[in-house]
Motif scaffolding. Structure first.
Motif, mmCIF file in Angstrom:
data_model
loop_
_atom_site.group_PDB
_atom_site.id
_atom_site.type_symbol
_atom_site.label_atom_id
_atom_site.label_comp_id
_atom_site.label_asym_id
_atom_site.label_seq_id
_atom_site.Cartn_x
_atom_site.Cartn_y
_atom_site.Cartn_z
ATOM 1 N N ASP A 17 0.745 -1.294 -0.055
ATOM 2 C CA ASP A 17 -0.055 0.133 0.022
ATOM 3 C C ASP A 17 0.922 1.291 -0.119
ATOM 4 N N LEU A 18 2.012 1.188 0.090
ATOM 5 C CA LEU A 18 3.101 2.232 0.545
ATOM 6 C C LEU A 18 4.407 1.791 0.105
ATOM 7 N N VAL A 19 4.977 2.375 -0.920
ATOM 8 C CA VAL A 19 6.203 2.112 -1.410
ATOM 9 C C VAL A 19 7.174 3.258 -1.137
ATOM 10 N N LEU A 20 8.354 3.293 -0.499
ATOM 11 C CA LEU A 20 9.257 4.527 -0.221
ATOM 12 C C LEU A 20 10.543 4.073 -1.247
ATOM 13 N N LEU A 21 10.810 5.176 -1.835
ATOM 14 C CA LEU A 21 12.081 4.870 -2.767
ATOM 15 C C LEU A 21 13.267 5.933 -2.016
ATOM 16 N N ASN A 22 14.368 5.348 -1.449
ATOM 17 C CA ASN A 22 15.343 6.067 -0.778
ATOM 18 C C ASN A 22 16.277 6.287 -1.827
ATOM 19 N N THR A 23 16.910 7.631 -2.051
ATOM 20 C CA THR A 23 17.677 8.071 -2.922
ATOM 21 C C THR A 23 18.777 8.353 -2.849
ATOM 22 N N CYS A 24 19.876 8.684 -3.639
ATOM 23 C CA CYS A 24 21.194 9.458 -3.600
ATOM 24 C C CYS A 24 21.445 10.176 -4.778
ATOM 25 N N MET A 25 22.273 11.057 -4.571
ATOM 26 C CA MET A 25 22.694 12.082 -5.712
ATOM 27 C C MET A 25 23.978 11.885 -6.189
ATOM 28 N N VAL A 26 24.993 11.065 -5.551
ATOM 29 C CA VAL A 26 26.251 11.057 -6.061
ATOM 30 C C VAL A 26 26.385 10.893 -7.331
ATOM 31 N N ARG A 27 25.556 9.850 -7.906
ATOM 32 C CA ARG A 27 25.919 9.547 -9.319
ATOM 33 C C ARG A 27 24.883 10.319 -10.193
ATOM 34 N N GLU A 28 25.082 10.708 -11.322
ATOM 35 C CA GLU A 28 24.458 11.494 -12.445
ATOM 36 C C GLU A 28 23.050 10.852 -12.568
ATOM 37 N N LYS A 29 22.114 11.804 -13.037
ATOM 38 C CA LYS A 29 20.944 11.285 -13.477
ATOM 39 C C LYS A 29 19.939 10.313 -12.344
ATOM 40 N N ALA A 30 20.193 11.007 -10.982
ATOM 41 C CA ALA A 30 19.512 10.223 -9.940
ATOM 42 C C ALA A 30 18.111 10.257 -10.052
ATOM 43 N N ALA A 31 17.699 11.487 -10.257
ATOM 44 C CA ALA A 31 16.293 11.782 -10.293
ATOM 45 C C ALA A 31 15.590 10.759 -11.464
ATOM 46 N N ARG A 32 16.205 10.681 -12.649
ATOM 47 C CA ARG A 32 15.536 9.859 -13.673
ATOM 48 C C ARG A 32 15.560 8.686 -13.234
ATOM 49 N N LYS A 33 16.416 7.881 -12.508
ATOM 50 C CA LYS A 33 16.307 6.554 -11.845
ATOM 51 C C LYS A 33 14.951 6.348 -11.303
ATOM 52 N N VAL A 34 14.610 7.508 -10.297
ATOM 53 C CA VAL A 34 13.265 7.585 -9.392
ATOM 54 C C VAL A 34 12.099 7.186 -10.294
ATOM 55 N N PHE A 35 11.977 7.902 -11.289
ATOM 56 C CA PHE A 35 10.783 7.922 -12.286
ATOM 57 C C PHE A 35 10.692 6.285 -13.039
ATOM 58 N N ALA A 36 12.076 5.944 -13.324
ATOM 59 C CA ALA A 36 12.091 4.601 -14.014
ATOM 60 C C ALA A 36 11.841 3.544 -13.150
ATOM 61 N N ARG A 37 12.064 3.491 -11.817
ATOM 62 C CA ARG A 37 11.855 2.545 -10.763
ATOM 63 C C ARG A 37 10.341 2.782 -10.537
ATOM 64 N N ILE A 38 9.614 3.891 -10.568
ATOM 65 C CA ILE A 38 8.236 3.866 -10.324
ATOM 66 C C ILE A 38 7.262 3.335 -11.377
ATOM 67 N N ASN A 39 7.920 3.480 -12.673
ATOM 68 C CA ASN A 39 7.188 2.925 -13.816
ATOM 69 C C ASN A 39 7.330 1.191 -13.776
#
Length: 452
Positions: A17-39
């Motif tokens: 019912d709840l999915v939390l995505l923990n993220t890091c910005m050391v690598r490039e294109k970190a935000a893009r990976k969030v959307f890819a994972r959600i999809n």
């Protein structure tokens, strides 16, 4: 926190019912990976059929960590599926954010940063890991290196009170954990700057020793904290990361020599070998000063393993600058090295520098440095052939179901056959393993007797 408000964990994302995505910005294109994972998750759920009782058959998606802190409400603009954005200092406010969603808010966000932010205190029994536990001792960073986004996403440096750290380490030892890691963006900056959580006076000095009265008010350095944790925790293996070269001192080495349960591993990122590049990076030390720290480590009574980080292709890096990095790596002889091609991060000063190093040159330098490190690392690992070392058995190897895997005291991955004298009883134990083989990034061996 989630279990306290009626949630239970599931290993199947399709049930969540709840999915939390923990993220890091050391690598490039970190935000893009969030959307890819959600999809990916949405597609997995849809393949599994409809889900009654959820909005459009989907769980609540929340983003936390450094991407959440840096991107903030821009994440909402880029994905209608994201319902919660939780910054790096908002973890303790998770139940309140969920309550707002349950009360009808369409989206919720908390990305506030404060120099007075506290630490999330955890019971030893709440750990998800079985044999190794992690203890946060500092949060944030005051260094503001020109390439690094951490000060902007983690906030200013804060040190957790020493007595709470020691008490947590002791509780983990009593619960049976065999290894703990002391964590922070800059662990050896502990107590050096900023206020600390729990200081009623708000004194601007570093963390204090003896919060409960013993040695009350005495400032405590990272070396003294290490000494206390080693002496009072009862944990047989203690590691720490990451160290900042400018704040690393010989007292840390002396404490490591004196306490056998402080493991023989130091991660000390140089980032570059050229003084000109180090100045442009705003690292606050020279190559000579960095090598003085390395010499102090190599002069220890015990043999200490050294690992580090390097960035290639920093704006303005010339062939001569890169060769200085190559020569530094050859001189230090790291046991392990993380190598990164420079890429700009938002809000950082270096993002405004002309990125004068072409991508193909960055790649060529990356490969050259990696090839040098591979040769050094192979030679360093081969020194262990025939030695018997201590290993914490952490689980089954991802490469072979017939092998156990674990780490040595100097933090090297070591695999050995499950068909050993202790068999399945070895899991979670400290065992002796004789090294019989060397691979690129790991050791191989066979059990040399019963547990240590």
């Amino acid at each position: 926190m989630l279990s306290d408000i009626g949630y239970s964990q599931t290993s199947e994302v399709s049930e969540a019912d709840l999915v939390l995505l923990n993220t890091c910005m050391v690598r490039e294109k970190a935000a893009r990976k969030v959307f890819a994972r959600i999809n990916e998750i949405k597609n997995e759920i849809r393949r599994g059929g409809s889900r009654a009782g959820t909005d459009n058959g989907l769980p609540v998606f929340g983003v936390m960590g450094c991407v959440a802190q840096a991107e903030a409400d821009r994440l909402f603009e880029r994905s209608r599926d994201i319902k919660m954005v939780m910054g790096t200092q908002a973890i303790s406010r998770l139940p309140a954010l969920l309550e707002q969603l349950e009360n009808g808010f369409n989206r919720v966000i908390d990305v506030r940063l404060s120099k007075e932010a506290g630490f999330l205190e955890l019971e030893a029994s709440s750990r998800q890991t079985k044999h190794i536990a992690y203890i946060t001792i500092t949060e944030g960073c005051n260094k503001f290196c020109s390439f690094c986004i951490v000060p902007f996403t983690r906030g200013r440096e804060r040190s957790r009170p020493a007595d709470r750290i020691v008490a947590e380490a002791r509780a983990l030892g009593e619960q049976g954990f065999r290894e703990i890691h002391l964590l922070g963006q800059n662990v050896n900056s502990y107590g050096l700057s900023g206020r600390y959580h729990g200081n009623p006076s708000g004194a601007p000095s570093g963390a204090k020793d003896g919060e409960d009265g013993a040695e009350a008010g005495k400032e405590i350095t990272f070396a003294r904290l290490l000494d206390r944790v080693a002496a009072e925790s009862g944990v047989p293996r203690i590691k720490y990361t990451t160290s900042y070269p400018r704040d690393f001192d010989e007292e840390i080495v002396r404490v490591m020599d004196a306490r056998e349960n402080l493991c023989e591993w130091i991660h000390l990122p140089a980032q570059a070998g050229s003084d000109r590049v180090l100045r442009a990076m705003r690292r606050g030390y020279t190559r000579r000063e960095y090598m003085e720290k390395i010499d102090a480590i190599k002069g220890a009574r015990r043999e200490l393993s050294i690992t580090g980080d390097m960035i290639v292709g920093f704006p303005g890096e010339t062939d001569d600058d890169f060769n200085e990095t190559m020569s530094l790596v050859a001189e230090v002889e790291y046991d392990g090295l993380y190598i990164f091609k420079y890429s700009p991060r938002p809000m950082t000063p270096a993002a405004a520098y002309p990125d004068s190093v072409p991508e193909e040159v960055k790649t060529e330098r990356f490969l050259r440095l990696q090839e040098l490190q591979d040769r050094i690392q192979r030679r360093r690992y081969e020194r262990y052939l025939g030695r018997t070392v201590e290993v914490l058995v952490e689980g089954t190897s991802s490469r072979s179901s017939s092998d156990y895997t674990g780490h040595t005291r100097c933090n090297k991955v070591l695999n050995f056959p499950i068909a050993s004298p202790m068999g399945s009883d070895a899991l979670g134990k400290l065992v002796k393993v004789k090294i019989t083989g060397v691979k690129s990034h790991s050791l191989y061996g066979e059990m040399a007797g019963d547990r240590i």
